[in-house]
Scaffold this motif. Structure first.
Motif, PDB file in Angstrom:
ATOM      1  N   GLU A  64       0.837  -1.209   0.000  1.00  0.00           N
ATOM      2  CA  GLU A  64       0.000   0.000   0.000  1.00  0.00           C
ATOM      3  C   GLU A  64       0.870   1.256   0.000  1.00  0.00           C
ATOM      4  N   CYS A  93      -9.450  -1.388  -6.102  1.00  0.00           N
ATOM      5  CA  CYS A  93      -8.611  -0.365  -5.452  1.00  0.00           C
ATOM      6  C   CYS A  93      -7.340  -0.094  -6.273  1.00  0.00           C
ATOM      7  N   TYR A  95      -4.451   0.939  -5.385  1.00  0.00           N
ATOM      8  CA  TYR A  95      -3.198   0.414  -4.814  1.00  0.00           C
ATOM      9  C   TYR A  95      -3.006  -1.015  -5.310  1.00  0.00           C
ATOM     10  N   ILE A 126      -8.907  -3.239   7.500  1.00  0.00           N
ATOM     11  CA  ILE A 126      -9.038  -2.024   6.695  1.00  0.00           C
ATOM     12  C   ILE A 126     -10.050  -2.195   5.576  1.00  0.00           C
ATOM     13  N   CYS A 127     -10.130  -3.377   4.992  1.00  0.00           N
ATOM     14  CA  CYS A 127     -11.102  -3.601   3.916  1.00  0.00           C
ATOM     15  C   CYS A 127     -11.114  -5.071   3.534  1.00  0.00           C
ATOM     16  N   THR A 129     -11.018  -5.854   0.335  1.00  0.00           N
ATOM     17  CA  THR A 129     -10.241  -5.905  -0.907  1.00  0.00           C
ATOM     18  C   THR A 129      -8.932  -6.654  -0.716  1.00  0.00           C
ATOM     19  N   VAL A 130      -8.267  -6.402   0.423  1.00  0.00           N
ATOM     20  CA  VAL A 130      -6.936  -6.984   0.620  1.00  0.00           C
ATOM     21  C   VAL A 130      -6.981  -8.516   0.567  1.00  0.00           C
ATOM     22  N   TRP A 133      -6.951  -9.425  -3.117  1.00  0.00           N
ATOM     23  CA  TRP A 133      -5.671  -8.928  -3.636  1.00  0.00           C
ATOM     24  C   TRP A 133      -4.552  -9.895  -3.224  1.00  0.00           C
ATOM     25  N   ILE A 272      -7.945   9.122   2.318  1.00  0.00           N
ATOM     26  CA  ILE A 272      -6.547   9.017   1.887  1.00  0.00           C
ATOM     27  C   ILE A 272      -6.179  10.231   1.033  1.00  0.00           C
ATOM     28  N   LEU A 323     -11.397   2.061  10.464  1.00  0.00           N
ATOM     29  CA  LEU A 323     -12.101   1.624   9.252  1.00  0.00           C
ATOM     30  C   LEU A 323     -12.928   0.371   9.518  1.00  0.00           C
ATOM     31  N   SER A 353     -11.379   4.468  -5.101  1.00  0.00           N
ATOM     32  CA  SER A 353     -10.707   3.211  -4.786  1.00  0.00           C
ATOM     33  C   SER A 353     -11.177   2.589  -3.491  1.00  0.00           C
ATOM     34  N   CYS A 354     -11.279   3.420  -2.475  1.00  0.00           N
ATOM     35  CA  CYS A 354     -11.423   2.875  -1.129  1.00  0.00           C
ATOM     36  C   CYS A 354     -12.867   2.898  -0.672  1.00  0.00           C
ATOM     37  N   PRO A 356     -14.598   1.079   1.724  1.00  0.00           N
ATOM     38  CA  PRO A 356     -14.981   1.160   3.141  1.00  0.00           C
ATOM     39  C   PRO A 356     -14.816   2.566   3.712  1.00  0.00           C
ATOM     40  N   MET A 383      -7.156   8.140  -4.868  1.00  0.00           N
ATOM     41  CA  MET A 383      -5.870   8.391  -4.213  1.00  0.00           C
ATOM     42  C   MET A 383      -4.677   8.236  -5.155  1.00  0.00           C
TER      43      MET A 383
HETATM   44  S1  SF4 Z   1      -9.578  -0.495  -0.548  1.00  0.00           S
HETATM   45 FE1  SF4 Z   1      -8.953   1.158   0.821  1.00  0.00          FE
HETATM   46  S2  SF4 Z   1      -8.318   0.158   2.715  1.00  0.00           S
HETATM   47 FE2  SF4 Z   1      -8.383  -1.416   1.106  1.00  0.00          FE
HETATM   48  S3  SF4 Z   1      -6.281  -1.492   0.319  1.00  0.00           S
HETATM   49 FE3  SF4 Z   1      -7.426  -0.093  -0.997  1.00  0.00          FE
HETATM   50  S4  SF4 Z   1      -7.069   1.918  -0.097  1.00  0.00           S
HETATM   51 FE4  SF4 Z   1      -6.486   0.410   1.448  1.00  0.00          FE
END
Ligand code: SF4
Lengths: 408, 260
Positions: A64, A93, A95, A126-127, A129-130, A133, A272, A323, A353-354, A356, A383
């Motif tokens: 990130e 996202c 990132y 945090i979300c 998504t990770v 990913w 962000i 978050l 992107s984010c 949440p 972001m």
């Molecule tokens: S969706 Fe938001 S919290 Fe999740 S990795 Fe992307 S920027 Fe970070």
């Protein structure tokens, strides 16, 4: 190229650059020292319990943070396109897309991409998504993926949620012992946690200085100088750096020096940073005397580790990340910041992107406006993916918002 | 003693509007034309025409405020966002107004007013043409009718065709498939108007809706949209006589610092 700032620079920035360059240099050449020192490299999410990894002498690397670097250097859009061409959705996202793009086409990526991981650690505080990913990364690199599942907190942290996370941390520790061939050394863990704690306290103190009028820092300062608390939390280097920064910011306050000359309007930032416009965007505000005195984003790292059993403390701290909490909690947080920092208004970056972070902003905005009586603006952007940024509409809204605050 | 005059210039994405007021805030002259390639040039020409018509000279103008997307291109004394200008213009015309719904060429916005014309809150459309004048133009193009005629056509509709897509490009293809399916033009037009209304209504829900509600911008001339919106919001909509010049009027009032 990155942009230049147009207001009072911090002398600490040079030290910050050195510190971050050294970190990325060590990371880049991990292959030369990692094996002999038996220190595996892990890619981890920003909300992963890094203190535990450090106790096992794992070298953490943050995709990130790397995504933010791609954004600042304005290469995200290109890397995102690479990921999109490989089939990743434009709604993912940026990132994640930038990072995956950097793996597929390292020649386009800053520093030639990140060095390959030995291990992946994702925490969904945090979300969500990770998770996907990091699953994709696990498939690409065929390395173990550790997931820490922190239940969403509609209210306060419950005993059952805490013990659920604690159980996982214990399993994680067992796995890491096996993986690294080291035993969990409680003293080592406590040492890293103490360093984390000190870093967090310094960061809290530095942010607190911005209650002063004029504020010694503006949001871009916070965004830039938060890097060590993200990637070096739990190390002596981070503590050392933030002591230095604390002294500089403190002396600004003593001298009545403001980040924005002739500060007239004090604002709070939510979400962000817009990395590819980190100075240009805020200049629209600072040229009209508006300073962002605090924010919810870099403030997210003011997560205090409680006393007591180290694993229990990690379980609580990492589950209670903002978050992972209700809109009510976040509205309350915003209201307190506005009161505490004497702010005249707030700006929310609705970050494509984010999800949440952004989806509940309209609800929060209304509640905060109702309770504080100060106006809030929503700006739509992303972001890292600058294709989403529309200059004119943004400028238009910002100007209108500042006009409502300055009695035209 | 000579009168003082103030000029408000609104260079929008589709049209440029110019309003001249005297020091009581009364409108002395106004003009509008397509912005075309250079809104600034159009504005300069309109100003010249107005001055000529009134037998005035450039130096009779005490101050000028520019607003709209092209505001920075025009050499005015000040440039002020159209939200602030719109609010001032409407407060002048309708002192009881608490909400303004403005649908212009490229954006739509909802402004919440405090007594006296100060802005309490506002919301604007996302970076997208849905719910704007541009959307109507594209749909009129697909239907091969003039934008001005959408009005009458909508009135003839028996049962409007729903347009579900928000995206202008997809909505256009929806319109085309309705045409291909042999639906009545009037019904499709009614559907297009309803789609704009729905979009703007959701924008209004962000700021809240407090009466009186004034509807401005070129699209406010379109009764199809006015009726669809009034129905959607379940409230009365006031429409100024010349709904497209109210931001320029506000700019002129701000130039003269003429308070409501
Ligand atoms: S969706 Fe938001 S919290 Fe999740 S990795 Fe992307 S920027 Fe970070």
């Amino acid at each position: 190229m990155a942009e230049n700032r147009k207001y009072l620079p911090l002398a600490s920035t040079r030290r910050l650059e050195k510190l971050m360059t050294r970190y990325y240099f060590l990371t880049r050449y991990h292959r030369f020292w990692g094996k002999p020192l038996r220190r595996p490299l892990a890619w981890v999410t920003s909300g992963a319990p890094v203190e535990l990894l450090r106790a096992f002498r794992i070298h953490p690397v943050y995709p990130e943070n790397y995504g933010a670097i791609c954004g600042t250097r304005r290469v995200s859009a290109q890397l995102c396109q690479v990921a999109e061409a490989a089939g990743y959705s434009q709604d993912l996202c940026s990132y994640a897309r930038s990072h995956i793009g950097s793996i597929l086409r390292p020649e386009l990526a800053p520093m030639g991409g990140l060095p390959k991981p030995d291990l992946l650690v994702a925490c969904n505080n945090i979300c969500g998504t990770v998770l996907k990913w990091y699953e994709a990364l696990a498939r690409i690199f065929r390395v173990p993926l550790l997931v820490l599942d922190t239940p969403f907190l509609p209210g306060e942290l419950t005993e059952s949620a805490k013990s659920y996370v604690l159980e996982q941390l214990k399993h994680m520790a067992d796995f890491l012992a096996h993986f690294t061939g080291r035993r969990l050394d409680r003293r080592e863990l406590e040492r890293h946690m103490a360093l984390s704690k000190e870093t967090v306290n310094l960061w809290k103190e530095i942010r607190g200085f911005c209650r002063a009028k004029p504020s010694p820092l503006n949001a871009p300062d916070l965004f830039i100088h938060m890097a060590p608390i993200v990637v070096l939390r739990g190390t002596p280097q981070a503590v050392h750096y933030y002591r230095l920064l604390r002294n500089e910011v403190n002396s600004r306050v003593q001298q009545g020096q403001g980040a924005v000359p002739g500060e007239k309007i004090r604002l709070v930032w939510d979400n962000i940073a817009i990395w590819y416009r980190i100075f240009g965007f805020f200049q629209m505000f600072s040229e009209r005397g508006a300073c962002f005195v605090t924010d919810t984003y870099s403030g997210g790292w003011v997560m205090e580790l409680t006393e007591g059993d180290p694993l229990e403390s990690l379980a609580a701290t990492y589950t209670e990340i903002f978050l992972n909490r209700s809109p009510e909690f976040r509205a309350r947080q915003m209201i307190e910041l506005i009161k505490d920092y004497n702010a005249d208004g707030f700006v929310m970056h609705s970050n494509r992107s984010c999800k949440p972070y952004s989806l509940v902003q309209e609800v929060i905005r209304r509640r905060v406006m109702q309770e504080t009586g100060v106006p809030g603006l929503v700006v739509e952007a992303d972001m890292a993916d600058q294709r989403v940024f529309a200059e004119e509409p943004v400028r238009n809204r910002v100007q209108a918002f500042l006009e409502t605050l300055s009695d035209i | 003693m000579l009168n003082k005059y103030y000029l408000g210039i609104d260079i929008g994405s589709l049209t440029t509007k110019v309003v001249l007021v005297d020091d009581t805030g009364a409108v002395a002259a106004r003009a509008a034309d397509r912005s075309g390639y250079s809104g600034r040039r159009v504005a300069e020409r309109l100003v010249e025409e107005i001055l000529k018509e009134k037998g005035l000279d450039k130096k009779d103008i005490s101050a000028t405020v520019a607003t709209g997307y092209g505001r920075v291109t025009f050499p005015a004394d000040r440039e002020i966002s159209e939200i602030t200008c719109q609010a001032r213009g409407i407060a002048h015309l309708f002192p009881a107004a608490r909400t303004v719904i403005d649908i212009g060429g490229q954006d739509s916005k909802v402004i919440k007013l405090l007594p006296g014309g100060k802005v309490a809150d506002f919301a604007m459309n996302d970076k997208c043409a849905a719910g704007t004048g541009r959307f109507l133009e594209v749909m009129a193009g697909a239907l091969e009718v003039r934008v001005e005629d959408l009005d009458d056509l909508a009135a003839q509709s028996g049962e409007s065709c729903p347009i579900s897509s928000i995206c202008t490009v997809f909505a256009e293809s929806e319109v085309i498939s309705h045409i291909a399916a042999g639906r009545q033009k009037a019904d499709i037009v009614a559907g297009v108007c309803a789609s704009v209304a729905a979009r703007v209504a959701s924008l209004a829900s962000r700021t809240g809706l407090e009466p009186e509600v004034v509807f401005t911008g070129g699209v406010a001339r379109n009764k199809g949209v006015v009726n669809a919106l009034a129905e959607h919001l379940r409230c009365r909509l006031l429409v100024p006589e010349e709904p497209e010049v109210t931001a320029a009027l506000g700019a002129a009032l701000l130039a003269g610092n003429i308070k409501v």
